[in-house]
Design a protein around this motif. Structure first.
Motif, PDB file in Angstrom:
ATOM      1  N   GLY A 104       0.835  -1.209   0.000  1.00  0.00           N
ATOM      2  CA  GLY A 104       0.000   0.000   0.000  1.00  0.00           C
ATOM      3  C   GLY A 104       0.863   1.249   0.000  1.00  0.00           C
ATOM      4  O   GLY A 104       0.612   2.195  -0.760  1.00  0.00           O
ATOM      5  N   LEU A 105       1.900   1.284   0.840  1.00  0.00           N
ATOM      6  CA  LEU A 105       2.778   2.457   0.895  1.00  0.00           C
ATOM      7  C   LEU A 105       3.510   2.635  -0.436  1.00  0.00           C
ATOM      8  O   LEU A 105       3.696   3.757  -0.908  1.00  0.00           O
ATOM      9  N   ALA A 106       3.909   1.536  -1.046  1.00  0.00           N
ATOM     10  CA  ALA A 106       4.603   1.625  -2.342  1.00  0.00           C
ATOM     11  C   ALA A 106       3.685   2.269  -3.385  1.00  0.00           C
ATOM     12  O   ALA A 106       4.123   3.084  -4.205  1.00  0.00           O
ATOM     13  N   ARG A 107       2.388   1.941  -3.326  1.00  0.00           N
ATOM     14  CA  ARG A 107       1.438   2.539  -4.290  1.00  0.00           C
ATOM     15  C   ARG A 107       1.283   4.042  -4.033  1.00  0.00           C
ATOM     16  O   ARG A 107       1.219   4.830  -4.961  1.00  0.00           O
ATOM     17  N   ILE A 108       1.234   4.442  -2.776  1.00  0.00           N
ATOM     18  CA  ILE A 108       1.109   5.887  -2.496  1.00  0.00           C
ATOM     19  C   ILE A 108       2.355   6.609  -2.995  1.00  0.00           C
ATOM     20  O   ILE A 108       2.265   7.690  -3.577  1.00  0.00           O
ATOM     21  N   ARG A 109       3.520   6.016  -2.772  1.00  0.00           N
ATOM     22  CA  ARG A 109       4.757   6.684  -3.214  1.00  0.00           C
ATOM     23  C   ARG A 109       4.778   6.834  -4.742  1.00  0.00           C
ATOM     24  O   ARG A 109       5.229   7.852  -5.261  1.00  0.00           O
ATOM     25  N   ALA A 110       4.275   5.817  -5.442  1.00  0.00           N
ATOM     26  CA  ALA A 110       4.228   5.916  -6.912  1.00  0.00           C
ATOM     27  C   ALA A 110       3.323   7.080  -7.321  1.00  0.00           C
ATOM     28  O   ALA A 110       3.630   7.830  -8.260  1.00  0.00           O
ATOM     29  N   GLY A 111       2.210   7.266  -6.612  1.00  0.00           N
ATOM     30  CA  GLY A 111       1.307   8.390  -6.881  1.00  0.00           C
ATOM     31  C   GLY A 111       1.997   9.722  -6.625  1.00  0.00           C
ATOM     32  O   GLY A 111       1.748  10.720  -7.303  1.00  0.00           O
ATOM     33  N   ARG A 112       2.893   9.745  -5.643  1.00  0.00           N
ATOM     34  CA  ARG A 112       3.650  10.978  -5.338  1.00  0.00           C
ATOM     35  C   ARG A 112       4.524  11.392  -6.517  1.00  0.00           C
ATOM     36  O   ARG A 112       4.669  12.573  -6.798  1.00  0.00           O
ATOM     37  N   ASP A 113       5.116  10.412  -7.199  1.00  0.00           N
ATOM     38  CA  ASP A 113       5.970  10.725  -8.364  1.00  0.00           C
ATOM     39  C   ASP A 113       5.164  11.499  -9.407  1.00  0.00           C
ATOM     40  O   ASP A 113       5.592  12.530  -9.909  1.00  0.00           O
ATOM     41  N   THR A 114       3.973  10.956  -9.718  1.00  0.00           N
ATOM     42  CA  THR A 114       3.120  11.582 -10.728  1.00  0.00           C
ATOM     43  C   THR A 114       2.719  12.988 -10.284  1.00  0.00           C
ATOM     44  O   THR A 114       2.742  13.941 -11.053  1.00  0.00           O
ATOM     45  N   ARG A 115       2.344  13.113  -9.010  1.00  0.00           N
ATOM     46  CA  ARG A 115       1.925  14.423  -8.509  1.00  0.00           C
ATOM     47  C   ARG A 115       3.062  15.421  -8.572  1.00  0.00           C
ATOM     48  O   ARG A 115       2.884  16.581  -8.955  1.00  0.00           O
ATOM     49  N   ALA A 116       4.288  14.999  -8.198  1.00  0.00           N
ATOM     50  CA  ALA A 116       5.421  15.926  -8.175  1.00  0.00           C
ATOM     51  C   ALA A 116       5.712  16.451  -9.583  1.00  0.00           C
ATOM     52  O   ALA A 116       5.992  17.640  -9.769  1.00  0.00           O
ATOM     53  N   LEU A 117       5.615  15.564 -10.582  1.00  0.00           N
ATOM     54  CA  LEU A 117       5.817  16.017 -11.965  1.00  0.00           C
ATOM     55  C   LEU A 117       4.750  17.045 -12.350  1.00  0.00           C
ATOM     56  O   LEU A 117       5.051  18.076 -12.953  1.00  0.00           O
ATOM     57  N   ALA A 118       3.500  16.763 -11.956  1.00  0.00           N
ATOM     58  CA  ALA A 118       2.397  17.691 -12.271  1.00  0.00           C
ATOM     59  C   ALA A 118       2.594  19.027 -11.548  1.00  0.00           C
ATOM     60  O   ALA A 118       2.278  20.091 -12.098  1.00  0.00           O
ATOM     61  N   MET A 119       3.131  18.993 -10.341  1.00  0.00           N
ATOM     62  CA  MET A 119       3.406  20.243  -9.614  1.00  0.00           C
ATOM     63  C   MET A 119       4.465  21.062 -10.349  1.00  0.00           C
ATOM     64  O   MET A 119       4.363  22.281 -10.471  1.00  0.00           O
ATOM     65  N   GLY A 120       5.492  20.350 -10.853  1.00  0.00           N
ATOM     66  CA  GLY A 120       6.539  21.030 -11.621  1.00  0.00           C
ATOM     67  C   GLY A 120       5.947  21.716 -12.846  1.00  0.00           C
ATOM     68  O   GLY A 120       6.257  22.876 -13.143  1.00  0.00           O
ATOM     69  N   THR A 121       5.058  20.998 -13.550  1.00  0.00           N
ATOM     70  CA  THR A 121       4.419  21.555 -14.746  1.00  0.00           C
ATOM     71  C   THR A 121       3.547  22.762 -14.384  1.00  0.00           C
ATOM     72  O   THR A 121       3.553  23.791 -15.071  1.00  0.00           O
ATOM     73  N   ALA A 122       2.805  22.642 -13.276  1.00  0.00           N
ATOM     74  CA  ALA A 122       1.917  23.741 -12.855  1.00  0.00           C
ATOM     75  C   ALA A 122       2.739  24.980 -12.496  1.00  0.00           C
ATOM     76  O   ALA A 122       2.378  26.105 -12.860  1.00  0.00           O
ATOM     77  N   LEU A 123       3.858  24.788 -11.821  1.00  0.00           N
ATOM     78  CA  LEU A 123       4.691  25.940 -11.443  1.00  0.00           C
ATOM     79  C   LEU A 123       5.345  26.555 -12.684  1.00  0.00           C
ATOM     80  O   LEU A 123       5.476  27.770 -12.799  1.00  0.00           O
ATOM     81  N   GLU A 124       5.729  25.675 -13.607  1.00  0.00           N
ATOM     82  CA  GLU A 124       6.319  26.137 -14.875  1.00  0.00           C
ATOM     83  C   GLU A 124       5.333  27.056 -15.613  1.00  0.00           C
ATOM     84  O   GLU A 124       5.698  28.136 -16.095  1.00  0.00           O
TER      85      GLU A 124
END
Ligand code: AMP
Ligand code: MN
Ligand code: MN
Ligand code: MN
Length: 297
Positions: A104-124
């Motif tokens: 379960g924790l591994a799945r949440i961490r994988a979701g964090r990767d996607t979110r962090a990329l999206a945050m980078g795009t949003a800030l860009e």
């Protein structure tokens, strides 16, 4: 500091337990060894490390805690979505190798990767380039990029003066770098914690911007799912909230936890092991897993 004492005693209320803290495995700035040393210096008798969605610091911390005579409790702080908001559930006394928790924790961490990329795009899109790479540079654990790492990067590059300021201007709901995210469900988080032999605790309940009905729903659903405790004395609560949540804990039959939520010597308002003791009406959560403490210390 406080009147709390740093050895075992028959009065659990007065034990210096700090059951919420972070290392470089999530968004803290100290290594597991440095954090345990700091806790020992501050007189902590029972320490839990509760990294966000990650348990990789626990083994090393346990070894270091034994050297200092600090009772060590395995912990984790799980990111949950409840009523469209993020809620944190701490698991204490968990077995980090339990398969359902681990997966379960591994799945949440994988979701964090996607979110962090999206945050980078949003800030860009808002004119701030390179934020994802910058945040990654601050993440001690490349598999766990959090908003805190973005905040550190934006302070280091002069966009804001403080991490607090970054959150207010860019990273909270409604601001340009905020990306909504679906974390675990409350029932999954409790299931994982229980399947790993742990006790579930609602972290800093006073921090969530819920109305009275939603707060009631959180507390009662958590109780129905077998949740046992809420944080009462935490670095996120005001003194008035210590009393408010102590009363709610009694009303719901929850034990109470105490934890600084320490992240960093330079960023955290409350140092590890320095909070006041629990209000006397509370049952300390550590009394519920005394067998773990005696095994571990
Ligand atoms: P994340 O899990 O990536 O959404 O990041 C959440 C973390 O950001 C929390 O655990 C805190 O450490 C930090 N945080 C959240 N809100 C604030 C705030 N207003 N100021 C400073 N740090 C915050
Ligand atoms: Mn954090
Ligand atoms: Mn939290
Ligand atoms: Mn925390």
């Amino acid at each position: 500091m406080s009147r709390l004492i740093n050895s075992h005693t028959f009065d659990p209320q007065r034990i210096n337990a700090d059951l919420h803290s972070h290392t470089v495995a999530s968004d803290g700035t100290l290594t597991a060894v440095e954090l345990v040393q700091r806790a020992a210096n501050n007189g902590v008798a029972h320490l839990a490390i509760t990294d966000h969605d990650d348990t990789s610091s626990l083994a090393q911390a346990r070894v270091e805690a034994a050297k200092h005579g600090v009772g060590f409790v395995n912990g984790v702080e799980i990111s949950v979505t409840f009523c469209d908001k993020t809620v944190h559930i701490v698991g204490l006394g968990i077995d980090p190798d339990a398969p359902e928790l681990r997966d379960g924790l591994a799945r949440i961490r994988a979701g964090r990767d996607t979110r962090a990329l999206a945050m980078g795009t949003a800030l860009e899109a808002h004119g701030i380039g390179g934020a994802f790479e910058g945040a990654l540079h601050y993440a001690g654990n490349p598999k766990l990029v959090s908003r805190t790492h973005f905040a550190r990067h934006l302070v280091a590059t002069g966009v804001c003066d403080t991490t607090q300021d970054v959150f207010q201007r860019y990273l909270v709901e409604g601001k340009p770098g905020y990306v909504p995210h679906d974390w675990a469900s409350l029932s999954s988080a409790l299931h994982w914690i229980h399947s790993a032999g742990g006790v579930a605790v609602i972290a800093h309940p006073g921090r969530y911007r819920f109305n009275t009905t939603q707060r009631w729903a959180l507390l009662s659903e958590f109780k129905d799912l077998g949740g046992q405790a809420i944080e009462v004395v935490t670095g996120s609560h005001t003194v008035a909230q210590y009393s408010e949540y102590a009363k709610l804990a009694v009303e719901f039959g929850f034990a109470a936890s105490r934890g600084s939520d320490f992240h960093s010597p330079t960023e955290s308002r409350v140092d590890i092991g320095t909070l006041p003791e629990l209000p006397s009406i509370c049952e300390p959560v550590w009394a519920r897993f005394r067998h773990l403490l005696s095994m571990q210390s």
